[in-house]
Enzyme design. Structure first.
Site, PDB file in Angstrom:
ATOM      1  N   ASN A 159       0.821  -1.206   0.000  1.00  0.00           N
ATOM      2  CA  ASN A 159       0.000   0.000   0.000  1.00  0.00           C
ATOM      3  C   ASN A 159       0.853   1.253   0.000  1.00  0.00           C
ATOM      4  OD1 ASN A 159      -2.047  -1.819   0.179  1.00  0.00           O
ATOM      5  ND2 ASN A 159      -2.509  -1.462   2.330  1.00  0.00           N
ATOM      6  N   HIS A 193       5.933  -0.909  -2.864  1.00  0.00           N
ATOM      7  CA  HIS A 193       5.383  -0.228  -4.048  1.00  0.00           C
ATOM      8  C   HIS A 193       5.413   1.292  -3.895  1.00  0.00           C
ATOM      9  CE1 HIS A 193       3.023  -4.061  -5.434  1.00  0.00           C
ATOM     10  NE2 HIS A 193       4.320  -4.142  -5.659  1.00  0.00           N
ATOM     11  N   CYS A 237      15.913  14.801 -12.804  1.00  0.00           N
ATOM     12  CA  CYS A 237      17.063  14.774 -11.899  1.00  0.00           C
ATOM     13  C   CYS A 237      16.763  13.765 -10.783  1.00  0.00           C
ATOM     14  CB  CYS A 237      17.367  16.175 -11.356  1.00  0.00           C
ATOM     15  SG  CYS A 237      16.214  16.801 -10.135  1.00  0.00           S
ATOM     16  N   CYS A 280       9.403  19.804 -10.379  1.00  0.00           N
ATOM     17  CA  CYS A 280      10.602  19.814  -9.538  1.00  0.00           C
ATOM     18  C   CYS A 280      11.216  21.215  -9.567  1.00  0.00           C
ATOM     19  CB  CYS A 280      11.575  18.787 -10.106  1.00  0.00           C
ATOM     20  SG  CYS A 280      13.195  18.762  -9.342  1.00  0.00           S
ATOM     21  N   CYS A 307      13.998  21.890 -10.560  1.00  0.00           N
ATOM     22  CA  CYS A 307      14.768  22.020 -11.803  1.00  0.00           C
ATOM     23  C   CYS A 307      13.871  22.339 -12.991  1.00  0.00           C
ATOM     24  CB  CYS A 307      15.572  20.737 -12.061  1.00  0.00           C
ATOM     25  SG  CYS A 307      14.580  19.381 -12.731  1.00  0.00           S
ATOM     26  N   THR A 314      -4.764  -8.967   0.275  1.00  0.00           N
ATOM     27  CA  THR A 314      -4.156  -8.793  -1.052  1.00  0.00           C
ATOM     28  C   THR A 314      -4.667  -9.863  -2.003  1.00  0.00           C
ATOM     29  OG1 THR A 314      -2.103  -8.741  -2.349  1.00  0.00           O
ATOM     30  CG2 THR A 314      -2.047 -10.024  -0.307  1.00  0.00           C
ATOM     31  N   GLU A 351     -12.071 -13.071   0.353  1.00  0.00           N
ATOM     32  CA  GLU A 351     -12.291 -13.952  -0.796  1.00  0.00           C
ATOM     33  C   GLU A 351     -11.097 -14.881  -0.982  1.00  0.00           C
ATOM     34  OE1 GLU A 351     -12.888 -11.561  -4.232  1.00  0.00           O
ATOM     35  OE2 GLU A 351     -14.824 -10.796  -3.531  1.00  0.00           O
ATOM     36  N   ALA A 391     -10.177  -7.993   7.499  1.00  0.00           N
ATOM     37  CA  ALA A 391      -8.939  -7.701   8.230  1.00  0.00           C
ATOM     38  C   ALA A 391      -9.221  -6.979   9.545  1.00  0.00           C
ATOM     39  CB  ALA A 391      -8.014  -6.854   7.354  1.00  0.00           C
TER      40      ALA A 391
HETATM   41  C1  BJW Z   1     -10.223  -7.653   1.987  1.00  0.00           C
HETATM   42  C2  BJW Z   1     -11.077  -6.721   2.502  1.00  0.00           C
HETATM   43  C3  BJW Z   1     -11.174  -6.706   3.882  1.00  0.00           C
HETATM   44  C4  BJW Z   1     -11.161  -6.447   0.427  1.00  0.00           C
HETATM   45  N1  BJW Z   1     -10.460  -7.559   4.604  1.00  0.00           N
HETATM   46  N2  BJW Z   1      -9.533  -8.512   2.705  1.00  0.00           N
HETATM   47  C5  BJW Z   1       3.548 -12.520 -15.523  1.00  0.00           C
HETATM   48  C6  BJW Z   1       3.651 -13.344 -14.415  1.00  0.00           C
HETATM   49  C7  BJW Z   1       4.162 -12.861 -13.219  1.00  0.00           C
HETATM   50  C8  BJW Z   1       4.569 -11.544 -13.109  1.00  0.00           C
HETATM   51  C9  BJW Z   1       4.466 -10.742 -14.206  1.00  0.00           C
HETATM   52  C10 BJW Z   1       3.963 -11.225 -15.400  1.00  0.00           C
HETATM   53  N3  BJW Z   1       3.983 -10.204 -16.301  1.00  0.00           N
HETATM   54  C11 BJW Z   1       4.455  -9.106 -15.693  1.00  0.00           C
HETATM   55  C12 BJW Z   1       4.771  -9.422 -14.415  1.00  0.00           C
HETATM   56  C13 BJW Z   1       5.314  -8.513 -13.394  1.00  0.00           C
HETATM   57  C14 BJW Z   1       4.274  -7.561 -12.855  1.00  0.00           C
HETATM   58  C15 BJW Z   1       3.068  -8.362 -12.373  1.00  0.00           C
HETATM   59  O1  BJW Z   1       3.003  -8.860 -11.272  1.00  0.00           O
HETATM   60  N4  BJW Z   1       2.042  -8.491 -13.219  1.00  0.00           N
HETATM   61  C16 BJW Z   1       0.899  -9.373 -12.937  1.00  0.00           C
HETATM   62  C17 BJW Z   1      -0.325  -8.521 -12.561  1.00  0.00           C
HETATM   63  C18 BJW Z   1       0.667 -10.216 -14.155  1.00  0.00           C
HETATM   64  N5  BJW Z   1       4.932  -6.917 -11.746  1.00  0.00           N
HETATM   65  C19 BJW Z   1       5.677  -5.827 -11.914  1.00  0.00           C
HETATM   66  O2  BJW Z   1       5.789  -5.263 -12.989  1.00  0.00           O
HETATM   67  C20 BJW Z   1       6.428  -5.344 -10.700  1.00  0.00           C
HETATM   68  N6  BJW Z   1       7.778  -5.118 -11.011  1.00  0.00           N
HETATM   69  C21 BJW Z   1       8.600  -6.116 -11.396  1.00  0.00           C
HETATM   70  O3  BJW Z   1       8.234  -7.264 -11.478  1.00  0.00           O
HETATM   71  O4  BJW Z   1       9.879  -5.688 -11.647  1.00  0.00           O
HETATM   72  C22 BJW Z   1      10.741  -6.556 -12.390  1.00  0.00           C
HETATM   73  C23 BJW Z   1      10.454  -6.287 -13.829  1.00  0.00           C
HETATM   74  C24 BJW Z   1      11.146  -5.289 -14.457  1.00  0.00           C
HETATM   75  C25 BJW Z   1      10.888  -5.043 -15.812  1.00  0.00           C
HETATM   76  C26 BJW Z   1       9.917  -5.780 -16.492  1.00  0.00           C
HETATM   77  C27 BJW Z   1       9.206  -6.747 -15.815  1.00  0.00           C
HETATM   78  C28 BJW Z   1       9.460  -6.982 -14.477  1.00  0.00           C
HETATM   79  C29 BJW Z   1       5.880  -4.021 -10.233  1.00  0.00           C
HETATM   80  C30 BJW Z   1       4.497  -4.131  -9.702  1.00  0.00           C
HETATM   81  C31 BJW Z   1       3.981  -2.742  -9.327  1.00  0.00           C
HETATM   82  C32 BJW Z   1       2.543  -2.778  -8.877  1.00  0.00           C
HETATM   83  N7  BJW Z   1       2.047  -1.444  -8.779  1.00  0.00           N
HETATM   84  C33 BJW Z   1       0.693  -1.212  -8.296  1.00  0.00           C
HETATM   85  C34 BJW Z   1       0.381   0.303  -8.434  1.00  0.00           C
HETATM   86  C35 BJW Z   1       1.099   1.092  -7.359  1.00  0.00           C
HETATM   87  C36 BJW Z   1       0.906   2.555  -7.524  1.00  0.00           C
HETATM   88  C37 BJW Z   1      -0.499   2.987  -7.204  1.00  0.00           C
HETATM   89  O5  BJW Z   1      -0.963   2.813  -6.067  1.00  0.00           O
HETATM   90  O6  BJW Z   1      -1.137   3.524  -8.104  1.00  0.00           O
HETATM   91  O7  BJW Z   1       0.578  -1.645  -6.939  1.00  0.00           O
HETATM   92  S1  BJW Z   1      -0.488  -2.198  -9.145  1.00  0.00           S
HETATM   93  C38 BJW Z   1      -1.535  -2.446  -7.722  1.00  0.00           C
HETATM   94  O8  BJW Z   1      -1.590  -3.852  -7.419  1.00  0.00           O
HETATM   95  C39 BJW Z   1      -0.810  -1.775  -6.565  1.00  0.00           C
HETATM   96  C40 BJW Z   1      -0.980  -2.786  -5.473  1.00  0.00           C
HETATM   97  O9  BJW Z   1       0.020  -2.608  -4.490  1.00  0.00           O
HETATM   98  C41 BJW Z   1      -0.890  -4.082  -6.205  1.00  0.00           C
HETATM   99  C42 BJW Z   1      -1.506  -5.255  -5.463  1.00  0.00           C
HETATM  100  O10 BJW Z   1      -2.871  -5.060  -5.292  1.00  0.00           O
HETATM  101  P1  BJW Z   1      -3.543  -5.494  -3.908  1.00  0.00           P
HETATM  102  O11 BJW Z   1      -3.001  -4.674  -2.811  1.00  0.00           O
HETATM  103  O12 BJW Z   1      -3.459  -6.961  -3.753  1.00  0.00           O
HETATM  104  O13 BJW Z   1      -5.056  -5.000  -4.116  1.00  0.00           O
HETATM  105  P2  BJW Z   1      -6.268  -5.710  -4.911  1.00  0.00           P
HETATM  106  O14 BJW Z   1      -7.288  -4.650  -5.140  1.00  0.00           O
HETATM  107  O15 BJW Z   1      -5.800  -6.440  -6.075  1.00  0.00           O
HETATM  108  O16 BJW Z   1      -6.838  -6.786  -3.891  1.00  0.00           O
HETATM  109  C43 BJW Z   1      -7.523  -6.429  -2.696  1.00  0.00           C
HETATM  110  C44 BJW Z   1      -7.786  -7.709  -1.928  1.00  0.00           C
HETATM  111  O17 BJW Z   1      -8.317  -7.364  -0.676  1.00  0.00           O
HETATM  112  C45 BJW Z   1      -8.809  -8.658  -2.591  1.00  0.00           C
HETATM  113  O18 BJW Z   1      -8.272  -9.978  -2.558  1.00  0.00           O
HETATM  114  C46 BJW Z   1     -10.040  -8.576  -1.693  1.00  0.00           C
HETATM  115  O19 BJW Z   1     -10.754  -9.807  -1.605  1.00  0.00           O
HETATM  116  C47 BJW Z   1      -9.408  -8.243  -0.380  1.00  0.00           C
HETATM  117  N8  BJW Z   1     -10.229  -7.482   0.535  1.00  0.00           N
HETATM  118  N9  BJW Z   1     -11.641  -6.016   1.411  1.00  0.00           N
HETATM  119  C48 BJW Z   1      -9.651  -8.481   3.941  1.00  0.00           C
HETATM  120  N10 BJW Z   1     -12.021  -5.850   4.463  1.00  0.00           N
HETATM  121 ZN    ZN Z   2      14.437  17.775 -11.040  1.00  0.00          ZN
END
Ligand code: BJW
Ligand code: ZN
Length: 239
Positions: free
Chosen positions: A101, A118, A129, A147, A149, A187, A214, A230
């Site tokens: 988060n 993240h 820069c 920025c 700059c 997550t 879920e 949670a």
């Molecule tokens: C409850 C509830 C309650 C509700 N109680 N529960 C193929 C296979 C594997 C990996 C890859 C692939 N192709 C590409 C990749 C890599 C890619 C990836 O994972 N993609 C997949 C989606 C396919 N990953 C990346 O690119 C990462 N970097 C990387 O791998 O670097 C190496 C690399 C370099 C160059 C090229 C390739 C790779 C970076 C990932 C960055 C993710 N960024 C985000 C945005 C952040 C900025 C922003 O906030 O805007 O991060 S995406 C978004 O998803 C955000 C979150 O942190 C992240 C995870 O989501 P999260 O937190 O799980 O939320 P939800 O909404 O998905 O789920 C909520 C859950 O809560 C649900 O399950 C509900 O049931 C539950 N819930 N209420 C308990 N009350």
């Molecule tokens: Zn700058």
């Protein structure tokens, strides 16, 4: 045994606890999740907003989205789930909170050892820069912000295709390998490499407990999959 009894039993025997949180823990504070009903991306593809290419194409549109989210996050409060994690930390000999988060609610709840894999929505980074700085104003008055700059600034978050901050990620890997109990909270466990921490912890002998309303792709691969909110489940662990 009820799920909380099992989880409490494992926690009470643990020296080292690592937690991975996602958007679900902040959902009950009123922060929209990414996926699922009411999710931020219900009507949009993640690749349209959370990628470097999307930002380069249209920085203003990207910033409008982040500014809207900053406005929401600024008005909400940490909930009982965030607070319970801070209590678990106080009681644990070793504790690491890895969070996907960007909202800062764990800091506001009193957690100390936080690894933001993240990034952080309150950090801005220059696109030209090396400058990075905090800006805590709920909504930025001028978009896109700039920025010193003169170049356009970006949010200090990690987009798809970008690497995670290296030092933060290395610490998260060490904490997953070293823990006795790993909590996977709110997550969807589809974004890697973060989701892989649970599998890593388990392969190093930790008990993995999932708390989610879920099923996720990892539910079948954890030691205990607990279907609960949670904000209800985590306080039961410190009662
Ligand atoms: C409850 C509830 C309650 C509700 N109680 N529960 C193929 C296979 C594997 C990996 C890859 C692939 N192709 C590409 C990749 C890599 C890619 C990836 O994972 N993609 C997949 C989606 C396919 N990953 C990346 O690119 C990462 N970097 C990387 O791998 O670097 C190496 C690399 C370099 C160059 C090229 C390739 C790779 C970076 C990932 C960055 C993710 N960024 C985000 C945005 C952040 C900025 C922003 O906030 O805007 O991060 S995406 C978004 O998803 C955000 C979150 O942190 C992240 C995870 O989501 P999260 O937190 O799980 O939320 P939800 O909404 O998905 O789920 C909520 C859950 O809560 C649900 O399950 C509900 O049931 C539950 N819930 N209420 C308990 N009350
Ligand atoms: Zn700058």
């Amino acid at each position: 045994m009820e799920p909380w009894e099992t989880a409490r039993h494992w926690l009470s025997a643990a020296t080292s606890v690592t937690v991975l949180t996602g958007a679900g823990i902040s959902a009950e504070s009123g922060v929209p999740t990414f996926r699922g009903p009411g999710g931020l991306w219900r009507n949009q593809r993640p690749e349209d907003l959370a990628t470097p290419a999307a930002f380069t194409r249209d920085p203003l549109r990207s910033w409008e989205w982040y500014n809207w989210r900053r406005g929401i996050i600024a008005t909400v409060q940490p909930n009982a789930g965030h607070l319970a994690l801070a209590r678990i930390e106080e009681r644990s000999a070793q504790f690491t909170l890895v969070t996907q988060n960007v909202d800062g609610l764990h800091d506001r709840a009193g957690s100390r050892n936080i690894l933001k894999v993240h990034g952080d929505i309150w950090t801005l980074r220059c696109t030209q820069c090396a400058r990075a700085w905090q800006d805590l104003r709920p909504a930025l008055p001028e978009l896109p912000p700039r920025c010193e700059c003169g170049a356009v600034a970006r949010p200090g978050v990690v987009w798809f295709g970008e690497g995670l901050p290296e030092d933060v990620w290395s610490e998260a890997v060490l904490a997953a390998r070293a823990c006795d109990v790993f909590l996977l909270v709110g997550t969807s466990a589809v974004v890697y490499p973060a989701a892989g921490l649970a599998e890593l912890a388990r392969s190093h002998g930790a008990k993995v407990v999932e708390i989610n309303i879920e099923d996720t792709p990892l539910s079948a691969h954890v030691d205990l999959s607990w279907r609960a909110r949670a904000s209800e489940a985590l306080p039961r662990l410190v009662e």
